[in-house]
Motif scaffolding. Structure first.
Motif, mmCIF file in Angstrom:
data_model
loop_
_atom_site.group_PDB
_atom_site.id
_atom_site.type_symbol
_atom_site.label_atom_id
_atom_site.label_comp_id
_atom_site.label_asym_id
_atom_site.label_seq_id
_atom_site.Cartn_x
_atom_site.Cartn_y
_atom_site.Cartn_z
ATOM 1 N N UNK A 118 -7.550 3.367 11.257
ATOM 2 C CA UNK A 118 -6.130 3.374 10.898
ATOM 3 C C UNK A 118 -5.722 4.766 10.435
ATOM 4 N N UNK A 119 -4.437 5.042 10.534
ATOM 5 C CA UNK A 119 -3.962 6.357 10.105
ATOM 6 C C UNK A 119 -3.363 6.330 8.707
ATOM 7 N N UNK A 120 -2.875 5.169 8.263
ATOM 8 C CA UNK A 120 -2.261 5.079 6.944
ATOM 9 C C UNK A 120 -2.824 3.897 6.169
ATOM 10 N N UNK A 121 -3.038 4.074 4.869
ATOM 11 C CA UNK A 121 -3.462 2.933 4.044
ATOM 12 C C UNK A 121 -2.265 2.067 3.690
ATOM 13 N N UNK A 122 -2.523 0.946 3.056
ATOM 14 C CA UNK A 122 -1.471 0.112 2.502
ATOM 15 C C UNK A 122 -0.649 0.959 1.543
ATOM 16 N N UNK A 123 0.643 0.663 1.402
ATOM 17 C CA UNK A 123 1.494 1.465 0.510
ATOM 18 C C UNK A 123 1.418 0.985 -0.931
#
Length: 198
Positions: A118-123
């Protein structure tokens, strides 16, 4: 000699009373490792241990549990932690070991990190659905690559009629408020914290 015997009996009696209490306290605390090798952080270890702390029937193993994080540890989260499981909420207590005086003895750091592939984690890091305690922690809104694009209100407490205690924590790096309370009838306590770089 009689006094010595009496003193020994009192000492043994005190041990009999206090020894089980000491063992019960230690069984309530679960140390959470941040790395398998002491060098490379493992992603979602804290989340995995919290969600896996159950009995065979799926109920929580110990509602008095304290998750103890190691000083100098780097705890990466790819997915948020919510204190609810199988439709039931539970108190969440995350306490860091007291910091020392060297760089390697910093408070345990909690930070978002993208999962593999994935490129972004959970916000969001945490959603408080019941009582929450944070103590002796360093929580940053920057993820592992230094970005904080979506990291605002990364701690959101949505519970009603609950108690939230945040003590001796450093909370930093947010595009907006780092903590949001959206429920009603809560008791909220802050002691000796530092909020910075917001």
């Amino acid at each position: 000699m009689k006094r010595l015997s009496t003193l020994l009996l009192l000492l043994l009696g005190a041990l009999a009373v206090f020894w089980p209490a000491q063992q019960a306290v230690s069984q309530d605390t679960l140390v959470v490792p941040w790395s398998a090798d002491g060098i490379n952080p493992a992603i979602d270890t804290l989340r995995t241990i919290i969600l896996g702390d159950t009995l065979a029937n799926g109920t929580r193993a110990n509602l008095n549990r304290v998750y103890k994080l190691q000083k100098g540890g780097l705890y990466w989260l790819a997915n948020r932690i919510e204190n609810s499981q199988n439709g039931a909420t539970f108190p969440l207590r995350i306490v860091g070991e007291p910091a020392g005086t060297t760089f390697m003895e910093n408070p345990p750091l909690i930070q978002m990190h993208a999962a593999a592939g994935q490129t972004n984690p959970d916000s969001r890091m945490f959603t408080g659905l019941a009582d929450v305690t944070f103590k002796n922690l360093y929580i940053t809104g920057r993820d592992d690559d230094g970005d904080q694009n979506n990291n605002y209100q990364f701690i959101t407490m949505t519970a009603n009629n609950s108690t939230f205690l945040i003590e001796n924590c450093v909370i930093e790096q947010s595009n907006f408020a780092p903590i949001a309370y959206t429920g009603n009838g809560n008791k909220i306590f802050y002691y000796n914290n530092k909020f910075r770089n917001l």
